[in-house]
Design a protein around this motif. Structure first.
Motif, PDB file in Angstrom:
ATOM      1  N   LYS A 102      64.499 -13.074 -63.579  1.00  0.00           N
ATOM      2  CA  LYS A 102      63.828 -13.947 -64.548  1.00  0.00           C
ATOM      3  C   LYS A 102      64.630 -15.237 -64.754  1.00  0.00           C
ATOM      4  O   LYS A 102      64.064 -16.334 -64.762  1.00  0.00           O
ATOM      5  N   ARG A 103      65.962 -15.106 -64.909  1.00  0.00           N
ATOM      6  CA  ARG A 103      66.812 -16.287 -65.077  1.00  0.00           C
ATOM      7  C   ARG A 103      66.752 -17.189 -63.850  1.00  0.00           C
ATOM      8  O   ARG A 103      66.717 -18.420 -63.973  1.00  0.00           O
ATOM      9  N   ALA A 104      66.714 -16.604 -62.659  1.00  0.00           N
ATOM     10  CA  ALA A 104      66.654 -17.396 -61.431  1.00  0.00           C
ATOM     11  C   ALA A 104      65.334 -18.165 -61.346  1.00  0.00           C
ATOM     12  O   ALA A 104      65.313 -19.334 -60.939  1.00  0.00           O
ATOM     13  N   GLU A 105      64.234 -17.523 -61.740  1.00  0.00           N
ATOM     14  CA  GLU A 105      62.936 -18.207 -61.741  1.00  0.00           C
ATOM     15  C   GLU A 105      62.929 -19.371 -62.732  1.00  0.00           C
ATOM     16  O   GLU A 105      62.423 -20.450 -62.428  1.00  0.00           O
ATOM     17  N   GLU A 106      63.484 -19.146 -63.935  1.00  0.00           N
ATOM     18  CA  GLU A 106      63.536 -20.206 -64.943  1.00  0.00           C
ATOM     19  C   GLU A 106      64.388 -21.378 -64.458  1.00  0.00           C
ATOM     20  O   GLU A 106      64.033 -22.542 -64.649  1.00  0.00           O
ATOM     21  N   LYS A 107      65.499 -21.057 -63.836  1.00  0.00           N
ATOM     22  CA  LYS A 107      66.389 -22.094 -63.320  1.00  0.00           C
ATOM     23  C   LYS A 107      65.692 -22.895 -62.222  1.00  0.00           C
ATOM     24  O   LYS A 107      65.779 -24.127 -62.180  1.00  0.00           O
ATOM     25  N   ALA A 108      64.977 -22.204 -61.325  1.00  0.00           N
ATOM     26  CA  ALA A 108      64.256 -22.883 -60.246  1.00  0.00           C
ATOM     27  C   ALA A 108      63.170 -23.788 -60.821  1.00  0.00           C
ATOM     28  O   ALA A 108      62.968 -24.915 -60.353  1.00  0.00           O
ATOM     29  N   ALA A 109      62.473 -23.320 -61.858  1.00  0.00           N
ATOM     30  CA  ALA A 109      61.431 -24.138 -62.490  1.00  0.00           C
ATOM     31  C   ALA A 109      62.043 -25.373 -63.150  1.00  0.00           C
ATOM     32  O   ALA A 109      61.493 -26.477 -63.072  1.00  0.00           O
ATOM     33  N   LYS A 110      63.203 -25.190 -63.795  1.00  0.00           N
ATOM     34  CA  LYS A 110      63.881 -26.304 -64.453  1.00  0.00           C
ATOM     35  C   LYS A 110      64.317 -27.343 -63.431  1.00  0.00           C
ATOM     36  O   LYS A 110      64.168 -28.546 -63.640  1.00  0.00           O
TER      37      LYS A 110
END
Length: 136
Positions: A102-110
């Motif tokens: 989940k953190r990796a997806e949020e970081k990629a979106a950011k």
């Protein structure tokens, strides 16, 4: 009788010391065993000669009799060259957990949003400049 070559724990609390034993698989971990085959002291350095000591003749005897080593003991025997190295498969070992995904997806979106914002203003003045040049 199904024999195992396994570790029997000794030592005090937080100071483990193991005996490598040949025991009936139905006996408890630290219970009755047929023969003591060696010792394992995990507190010593990995390159220390005293970390793992085994009577290889007796280990080979028990292996010939059909005794099955546990995973940890089989790794020690592989390191000693007594048995062939086994191929181990643990496909989920390197897979991150749910929160890490989940953190990796949020970081990629950011990062994607930041890249988009960075590219958008750079393109807009270029378009305006191009529009001005054509108007002149």
């Amino acid at each position: 009788m199904a024999m195992k070559i396994r570790l029997a724990r000794g030592g005090s609390k937080k100071r483990p010391h193991y005996s490598i034993v040949a025991a009936d698989s139905r006996m408890p971990r630290d219970g009755r065993f047929a023969e003591k085959l060696g010792t394992y002291n995990p507190l010593l350095a990995k390159d220390s000669e005293d970390r793992v000591k085994m009577n290889m003749e007796r280990v080979q005897y028990w292996l010939d009799q059909g005794a099955q080593p546990t995973d940890r003991v089989s790794r020690m025997l592989e390191a000693a060259g007594v048995i062939a190295k086994k191929e181990r498969s643990n496909p989920k070992k390197a897979e991150p957990g749910a929160q890490a995904k989940k953190r990796a997806e949020e970081k990629a979106a950011k990062i994607a949003a930041a890249e988009e914002a960075k590219n958008a203003p750079a393109e807009a003045p270029a378009e305006e400049a191009a529009a001005e040049e054509t108007a002149e």
